[in-house]
Motif scaffolding. Structure first.
Motif, PDB file in Angstrom:
ATOM      1  N   THR A  67      97.698 -27.987 -12.896  1.00 27.53           N
ATOM      2  CA  THR A  67      98.359 -27.587 -14.141  1.00 27.53           C
ATOM      3  C   THR A  67      99.107 -28.744 -14.781  1.00 27.53           C
ATOM      4  N   GLN A  68      99.361 -29.803 -14.036  1.00 32.19           N
ATOM      5  CA  GLN A  68     100.121 -30.945 -14.528  1.00 32.19           C
ATOM      6  C   GLN A  68      99.167 -32.097 -14.859  1.00 32.19           C
ATOM      7  N   ALA A  69      99.243 -32.583 -16.090  1.00 28.45           N
ATOM      8  CA  ALA A  69      98.280 -33.580 -16.569  1.00 28.45           C
ATOM      9  C   ALA A  69      98.407 -34.928 -15.873  1.00 28.45           C
ATOM     10  N   HIS A  70      99.560 -35.188 -15.229  1.00 27.80           N
ATOM     11  CA  HIS A  70      99.755 -36.483 -14.574  1.00 27.80           C
ATOM     12  C   HIS A  70      99.382 -36.435 -13.085  1.00 27.80           C
ATOM     13  N   GLU A  71      98.867 -35.309 -12.614  1.00 28.40           N
ATOM     14  CA  GLU A  71      98.520 -35.171 -11.203  1.00 28.40           C
ATOM     15  C   GLU A  71      97.013 -35.288 -10.989  1.00 28.40           C
ATOM     16  N   VAL A  72      96.657 -35.788  -9.798  1.00 27.55           N
ATOM     17  CA  VAL A  72      95.271 -35.812  -9.352  1.00 27.55           C
ATOM     18  C   VAL A  72      95.240 -35.185  -7.961  1.00 27.55           C
ATOM     19  N   ALA A  73      94.416 -34.159  -7.794  1.00 24.37           N
ATOM     20  CA  ALA A  73      94.381 -33.426  -6.524  1.00 24.37           C
ATOM     21  C   ALA A  73      92.970 -33.410  -5.954  1.00 24.37           C
ATOM     22  N   THR A  74      92.889 -33.524  -4.641  1.00 22.21           N
ATOM     23  CA  THR A  74      91.620 -33.387  -3.925  1.00 22.21           C
ATOM     24  C   THR A  74      91.815 -32.443  -2.746  1.00 22.21           C
ATOM     25  N   GLU A  75      90.736 -31.784  -2.364  1.00 26.82           N
ATOM     26  CA  GLU A  75      90.789 -30.952  -1.167  1.00 26.82           C
ATOM     27  C   GLU A  75      91.007 -31.849   0.051  1.00 26.82           C
ATOM     28  N   LEU A  76      91.909 -31.437   0.915  1.00 31.84           N
ATOM     29  CA  LEU A  76      92.187 -32.219   2.118  1.00 31.84           C
ATOM     30  C   LEU A  76      91.050 -32.023   3.122  1.00 31.84           C
ATOM     31  N   VAL A  77      90.545 -33.130   3.646  1.00 34.64           N
ATOM     32  CA  VAL A  77      89.446 -33.066   4.612  1.00 34.64           C
ATOM     33  C   VAL A  77      89.818 -33.876   5.848  1.00 34.64           C
ATOM     34  N   HIS A  78      89.136 -33.560   6.941  1.00 38.92           N
ATOM     35  CA  HIS A  78      89.304 -34.359   8.156  1.00 38.92           C
ATOM     36  C   HIS A  78      88.426 -35.598   8.061  1.00 38.92           C
ATOM     37  N   LEU A  79      89.033 -36.752   8.277  1.00 41.75           N
ATOM     38  CA  LEU A  79      88.300 -38.014   8.255  1.00 41.75           C
ATOM     39  C   LEU A  79      87.948 -38.416   9.677  1.00 41.75           C
ATOM     40  N   ASP A  80      86.653 -38.599   9.922  1.00 44.31           N
ATOM     41  CA  ASP A  80      86.229 -39.089  11.228  1.00 44.31           C
ATOM     42  C   ASP A  80      86.623 -40.551  11.404  1.00 44.31           C
ATOM     43  N   LYS A  81      86.606 -41.294  10.296  1.00 44.48           N
ATOM     44  CA  LYS A  81      87.032 -42.698  10.285  1.00 44.48           C
ATOM     45  C   LYS A  81      87.703 -42.954   8.948  1.00 44.48           C
ATOM     46  N   LYS A  82      88.658 -43.909   8.937  1.00 41.22           N
ATOM     47  CA  LYS A  82      89.297 -44.256   7.667  1.00 41.22           C
ATOM     48  C   LYS A  82      89.620 -45.740   7.645  1.00 41.22           C
ATOM     49  N   ASN A  83      88.621 -46.560   7.688  1.00 45.26           N
ATOM     50  CA  ASN A  83      88.808 -47.984   7.491  1.00 45.26           C
ATOM     51  C   ASN A  83      87.456 -48.679   7.547  1.00 45.26           C
ATOM     52  N   VAL A  84      87.289 -49.656   6.679  1.00 49.20           N
ATOM     53  CA  VAL A  84      86.061 -50.449   6.678  1.00 49.20           C
ATOM     54  C   VAL A  84      85.832 -51.070   8.044  1.00 49.20           C
ATOM     55  N   ALA A  85      86.917 -51.477   8.707  1.00 44.24           N
ATOM     56  CA  ALA A  85      86.801 -52.146  10.003  1.00 44.24           C
ATOM     57  C   ALA A  85      86.188 -51.243  11.072  1.00 44.24           C
ATOM     58  N   HIS A  86      86.223 -49.942  10.866  1.00 44.48           N
ATOM     59  CA  HIS A  86      85.742 -48.999  11.875  1.00 44.48           C
ATOM     60  C   HIS A  86      84.327 -48.504  11.612  1.00 44.48           C
ATOM     61  N   LEU A  87      83.724 -48.910  10.496  1.00 43.88           N
ATOM     62  CA  LEU A  87      82.385 -48.427  10.164  1.00 43.88           C
ATOM     63  C   LEU A  87      81.329 -49.047  11.076  1.00 43.88           C
ATOM     64  N   SER A  88      80.369 -48.237  11.455  1.00 47.74           N
ATOM     65  CA  SER A  88      79.238 -48.742  12.235  1.00 47.74           C
ATOM     66  C   SER A  88      78.296 -49.505  11.303  1.00 47.74           C
ATOM     67  N   PRO A  89      77.350 -50.273  11.851  1.00 45.52           N
ATOM     68  CA  PRO A  89      76.363 -50.951  10.993  1.00 45.52           C
ATOM     69  C   PRO A  89      75.609 -49.980  10.087  1.00 45.52           C
ATOM     70  N   GLU A  90      75.270 -48.813  10.597  1.00 46.37           N
ATOM     71  CA  GLU A  90      74.560 -47.819   9.789  1.00 46.37           C
ATOM     72  C   GLU A  90      75.454 -47.289   8.667  1.00 46.37           C
ATOM     73  N   GLU A  91      76.734 -47.091   8.965  1.00 51.23           N
ATOM     74  CA  GLU A  91      77.662 -46.610   7.945  1.00 51.23           C
ATOM     75  C   GLU A  91      77.913 -47.690   6.890  1.00 51.23           C
ATOM     76  N   CYS A  92      77.923 -48.945   7.285  1.00 45.84           N
ATOM     77  CA  CYS A  92      78.059 -50.038   6.314  1.00 45.84           C
ATOM     78  C   CYS A  92      76.879 -50.048   5.353  1.00 45.84           C
ATOM     79  N   LEU A  93      75.677 -49.784   5.865  1.00 44.51           N
ATOM     80  CA  LEU A  93      74.509 -49.706   4.990  1.00 44.51           C
ATOM     81  C   LEU A  93      74.642 -48.561   3.997  1.00 44.51           C
TER      82      LEU A  93
END
Length: 228
Positions: A67-93
C-alpha cells in the motif's frame, strides 16, 4: 493479486541488507521481506527492473504489491545458499546464463559487493535484489549519464576489479557464452519492453533507452559473427 499493508502486519525480523527493512508476517503466517526506500521513484525503479528480469525469463524472488509507494516487498523464501562464493560450478553456469540481463538493466550490483546478491532457492540460482539496476545505484544515488544507451556492463561485470564478486562469477565466460547471454535479451520484443515499463508507471524515455540498449547488444552480436 494480494496487496500487503505493513501497518497491519506483525514485524518478526529485521533487515538483511543495507536498506531499512524488516520481515513481516500476516495472519495466515505468510512472511514478507519489505524494504523501505528513500522515494517512490526508487521503489518503482526496482519493480520495473524485476519485471524486466522476469520478461527475459531470469529467476527473481516473488514481488508483492504494497500500500506504500516507497516500499518493495518480496515473499520470504528459504535460501539454500546466499553467496557467490558458495555456488557450485553448475550453479555458476546457471548464473552466467543471465549475464545479458544484468548488463542490459545496468545491474552493477548483480553479484553484490560482498557476493550476497545471488542465492539458490530449490536448486535455482536467483538474483535477490534489483536495487542497483536501471537508474539507481545500490545505495540509492542516481547513475545519471553512466546509465546510457550503450551496454558496457557486458565487459565491466566480467573485468572490473572494483566489482570482485561479479568478476569471480562472470570473469571466465568466453565470447561464445557471452553471445548466448546477449541473445536472451535480444529476442525480447520491443513492444513487450514498452508495455512492462508503462504498466508500472515508468517513463517512455526509459523504454526508449532499454530498447536502444537492446539494439546495442544486438549490434555487438552481429559484429562478433562477422568474418575477420
Amino acid at each position: 493479486m494480494k496487496v500487503i499493508d505493513t501497518a497491519t502486519l506483525r514485524q518478526v525480523g529485521g533487515r538483511m541488507g543495507s536498506n531499512p527493512a524488516g520481515i513481516f508476517e500476516d495472519e495466515q503466517g505468510r512472511c514478507y521481506y519489505v524494504k523501505s526506500l528513500e522515494s517512490p521513484a526508487y521503489a518503482r525503479n526496482e519493480l520495473i527492473a524485476a519485471r524486466l528480469y522476469q520478461l527475459a525469463g531470469a529467476p527473481t524472488l516473488t514481488y508483492v504489491p504494497t500500500t506504500q509507494a516507497h516500499e518493495v516487498a518480496t515473499e520470504l523464501v528459504h535460501l539454500d545458499k546466499k553467496n557467490v562464493a558458495h555456488l557450485s560450478p553448475e550453479e555458476c553456469l546457471q548464473a552466467q546464463h543471465w549475464l545479458g540481463v544484468h548488463a542490459w538493466t545496468a545491474n552493477w550490483d548483480a553479484a553484490g559487493f560482498l557476493g550476497d546478491n545471488q542465492g539458490v532457492v530449490q536448486g535455482k540460482v536467483v538474483t535477490l535484489d534489483m536495487g542497483g539496476a536501471l537508474d539507481f545505484r545500490a545505495m540509492g544515488d542516481m547513475k545519471g549519464k553512466a546509465f546510457g544507451p550503450q551496454v558496457g556492463e557486458l565487459d565491466t561485470l566480467r573485468q572490473d576489479a572494483n566489482n570482485p564478486f561479479a568478476v569471480r562469477l562472470f570473469g571466465d565466460m568466453d565470447e561464445t557464452r557471452v553471445q548466448e547471454a546477449i541473445q536472451v535479451v535480444t529476442r525480447i520484443p520491443d513492444e513487450k519492453i514498452r508495455q512492462v515499463i508503462a504498466d508500472l508507471g515508468g517513463r517512455e524515455k526509459l523504454a526508449d533507452k532499454m530498447i536502444a540498449r537492446k539494439a546495442h547488444m544486438a549490434a555487438r552480436l552481429v559484429a562478433e559473427c562477422l568474418p575477420a
